[in-house]
Design a protein around this motif. Structure first.
Motif, PDB file in Angstrom:
ATOM      1  N   ASP A   1      57.245  46.992   4.819  1.00  0.00           N
ATOM      2  CA  ASP A   1      57.758  45.760   4.213  1.00  0.00           C
ATOM      3  C   ASP A   1      56.994  45.377   2.943  1.00  0.00           C
ATOM      4  N   THR A   2      55.787  45.890   2.779  1.00  0.00           N
ATOM      5  CA  THR A   2      55.017  45.624   1.564  1.00  0.00           C
ATOM      6  C   THR A   2      55.582  46.358   0.351  1.00  0.00           C
ATOM      7  N   ALA A   3      56.543  47.252   0.583  1.00  0.00           N
ATOM      8  CA  ALA A   3      57.185  47.950  -0.532  1.00  0.00           C
ATOM      9  C   ALA A   3      58.175  47.056  -1.278  1.00  0.00           C
ATOM     10  N   VAL A   4      58.596  45.960  -0.661  1.00  0.00           N
ATOM     11  CA  VAL A   4      59.589  45.095  -1.299  1.00  0.00           C
ATOM     12  C   VAL A   4      59.012  44.466  -2.561  1.00  0.00           C
ATOM     13  N   LEU A   5      59.714  44.657  -3.668  1.00  0.00           N
ATOM     14  CA  LEU A   5      59.261  44.125  -4.952  1.00  0.00           C
ATOM     15  C   LEU A   5      59.492  42.621  -5.010  1.00  0.00           C
ATOM     16  N   LYS A   6      58.481  41.890  -5.429  1.00  0.00           N
ATOM     17  CA  LYS A   6      58.597  40.454  -5.640  1.00  0.00           C
ATOM     18  C   LYS A   6      58.867  40.209  -7.125  1.00  0.00           C
ATOM     19  N   GLY A   7      59.928  39.512  -7.430  1.00  0.00           N
ATOM     20  CA  GLY A   7      60.264  39.231  -8.820  1.00  0.00           C
ATOM     21  C   GLY A   7      61.073  40.349  -9.456  1.00  0.00           C
ATOM     22  N   ASN A   8      61.170  40.303 -10.794  1.00  0.00           N
ATOM     23  CA  ASN A   8      62.021  41.237 -11.534  1.00  0.00           C
ATOM     24  C   ASN A   8      61.238  42.174 -12.450  1.00  0.00           C
ATOM     25  N   ASP A   9      59.936  42.288 -12.215  1.00  0.00           N
ATOM     26  CA  ASP A   9      59.104  43.184 -13.018  1.00  0.00           C
ATOM     27  C   ASP A   9      58.537  44.281 -12.124  1.00  0.00           C
ATOM     28  N   PHE A  10      58.762  45.536 -12.521  1.00  0.00           N
ATOM     29  CA  PHE A  10      58.209  46.670 -11.786  1.00  0.00           C
ATOM     30  C   PHE A  10      57.114  47.311 -12.617  1.00  0.00           C
ATOM     31  N   TYR A  11      55.929  47.414 -12.027  1.00  0.00           N
ATOM     32  CA  TYR A  11      54.794  48.031 -12.719  1.00  0.00           C
ATOM     33  C   TYR A  11      54.653  49.483 -12.264  1.00  0.00           C
ATOM     34  N   ILE A  12      54.669  50.395 -13.207  1.00  0.00           N
ATOM     35  CA  ILE A  12      54.489  51.810 -12.884  1.00  0.00           C
ATOM     36  C   ILE A  12      53.092  52.006 -12.305  1.00  0.00           C
ATOM     37  N   PRO A  13      52.983  52.581 -11.109  1.00  0.00           N
ATOM     38  CA  PRO A  13      51.661  52.720 -10.486  1.00  0.00           C
ATOM     39  C   PRO A  13      50.785  53.722 -11.235  1.00  0.00           C
ATOM     40  N   GLU A  14      49.497  53.506 -11.135  1.00  0.00           N
ATOM     41  CA  GLU A  14      48.553  54.331 -11.900  1.00  0.00           C
ATOM     42  C   GLU A  14      48.468  55.757 -11.389  1.00  0.00           C
ATOM     43  N   PHE A  15      48.967  56.021 -10.170  1.00  0.00           N
ATOM     44  CA  PHE A  15      48.831  57.363  -9.586  1.00  0.00           C
ATOM     45  C   PHE A  15      50.011  58.272  -9.896  1.00  0.00           C
TER      46      PHE A  15
ATOM     47  N   LEU B   1      77.482  46.183  -8.797  1.00  0.00           N
ATOM     48  CA  LEU B   1      78.282  46.407  -7.599  1.00  0.00           C
ATOM     49  C   LEU B   1      79.714  46.098  -7.994  1.00  0.00           C
ATOM     50  N   GLU B   2      80.567  47.138  -7.999  1.00  0.00           N
ATOM     51  CA  GLU B   2      81.869  47.033  -8.655  1.00  0.00           C
ATOM     52  C   GLU B   2      81.615  46.564 -10.097  1.00  0.00           C
ATOM     53  N   GLU B   3      82.153  45.433 -10.504  1.00  0.00           N
ATOM     54  CA  GLU B   3      81.979  45.001 -11.900  1.00  0.00           C
ATOM     55  C   GLU B   3      80.921  43.906 -12.055  1.00  0.00           C
ATOM     56  N   GLU B   4      80.254  43.547 -10.966  1.00  0.00           N
ATOM     57  CA  GLU B   4      79.317  42.430 -11.007  1.00  0.00           C
ATOM     58  C   GLU B   4      77.872  42.914 -11.095  1.00  0.00           C
ATOM     59  N   LYS B   5      77.132  42.375 -12.070  1.00  0.00           N
ATOM     60  CA  LYS B   5      75.714  42.725 -12.183  1.00  0.00           C
ATOM     61  C   LYS B   5      74.941  42.016 -11.088  1.00  0.00           C
ATOM     62  N   VAL B   6      74.199  42.788 -10.291  1.00  0.00           N
ATOM     63  CA  VAL B   6      73.498  42.219  -9.149  1.00  0.00           C
ATOM     64  C   VAL B   6      71.984  42.460  -9.196  1.00  0.00           C
ATOM     65  N   LEU B   7      71.534  43.258 -10.145  1.00  0.00           N
ATOM     66  CA  LEU B   7      70.104  43.498 -10.323  1.00  0.00           C
ATOM     67  C   LEU B   7      69.792  43.610 -11.803  1.00  0.00           C
ATOM     68  N   ASP B   8      68.655  43.065 -12.194  1.00  0.00           N
ATOM     69  CA  ASP B   8      68.203  43.121 -13.580  1.00  0.00           C
ATOM     70  C   ASP B   8      66.678  43.255 -13.534  1.00  0.00           C
ATOM     71  N   LEU B   9      66.165  44.368 -14.012  1.00  0.00           N
ATOM     72  CA  LEU B   9      64.768  44.709 -13.760  1.00  0.00           C
ATOM     73  C   LEU B   9      64.097  45.200 -15.033  1.00  0.00           C
ATOM     74  N   ARG B  10      62.855  44.775 -15.233  1.00  0.00           N
ATOM     75  CA  ARG B  10      62.063  45.212 -16.388  1.00  0.00           C
ATOM     76  C   ARG B  10      60.927  46.122 -15.893  1.00  0.00           C
ATOM     77  N   ILE B  11      60.706  47.209 -16.605  1.00  0.00           N
ATOM     78  CA  ILE B  11      59.653  48.169 -16.270  1.00  0.00           C
ATOM     79  C   ILE B  11      58.439  47.900 -17.148  1.00  0.00           C
ATOM     80  N   LEU B  12      57.281  47.748 -16.502  1.00  0.00           N
ATOM     81  CA  LEU B  12      56.046  47.444 -17.222  1.00  0.00           C
ATOM     82  C   LEU B  12      54.983  48.490 -16.938  1.00  0.00           C
TER      83      LEU B  12
END
Length: 201
Positions: free
Chosen positions: A32-46, A190-201
């Motif tokens: 469950d700790t894998a669940v991302l909080k917020g809309n920013d994903f940080y590329i892990p250092e490994f 999902l079909e024509e509706e945007k359901v996720l918006d994510l920034r990679i940091l």
């Protein structure tokens, strides 16, 4: 809450990674700790090669054990989209040694989960979903191309794990997976509706 993930559930994705087409669902888990909080994903250092994998996600609404395929649809009411981030370089190394994938699949923030929607509003036998990276479509999937349907998966998984309310099932990704880099923007539809918006940091 368990996060149960299905690997190689679209034949073209299995082929793009050089994997055989499975005759039974390929199962792995995320904590469950894998669940991302917020809309920013940080590329892990490994990892220097983190890939996006867009998937239909099912939320279990009724628990059970040894669920029959014929009644599996009674055990979920909502669907959504999620991204299974995978440290592909780490996964390849683990696979080459015959080791489990969890370090490459279950790290913090590796499970992106959007909002959930009532399943009766969609045709689950032909559900369109897609991912854009920097406004360019990189994945375009349809649930009809799943090797194992949602009901197949629930029936299979529940032979081994008791399913509980709130458990999530990532149902596999179509072809087109690829690397993310800093400053990328991912948008899932999902079909024509945007359901996720994510920034990679």
């Amino acid at each position: 809450m368990k996060i149960i993930c299905i690997g190689r559930n679209y034949s073209e994705h299995a082929k793009e990674l050089g994997n055989a087409i499975p005759d039974k669902p390929v199962i792995f888990m995320k904590p469950d700790t894998a669940v991302l909080k917020g809309n920013d994903f940080y590329i892990p250092e490994f990892s220097n090669d983190v890939h996006y994998e867009l998937e239909v996600v099912v939320k279990i609404s009724k628990g059970g054990k040894y669920i029959q395929k014929e009644s599996a649809n009674k055990h979920y009411e909502e669907i959504g989209l999620g991204i299974d981030f995978t440290a592909r370089d780490l996964q390849s190394d683990l696979k080459s040694k015959g080791l489990p994938w969890e370090l490459a699949k279950g790290f913090d923030g590796s499970a992106v989960i959007g909002n959930f929607f009532k399943k009766e509003n969609y045709n689950l036998e032909s559900l369109n979903f897609s991912l854009l990276k920097n406004k360019e479509k990189v994945q375009n999937g349809n649930s009809k191309d799943m090797i194992f349907t949602v009901d197949d998966i629930i029936a299979f998984v529940s032979q081994y794990f008791t399913l509980r309310v709130g458990d999530l099932i990532f149902t596999g990704t179509p072809e087109g997976v690829g690397k993310v880099s800093e400053n990328d923007i991912l948008e899932a539809y999902l079909e024509e509706e945007k359901v996720l918006d994510l920034r990679i940091l």
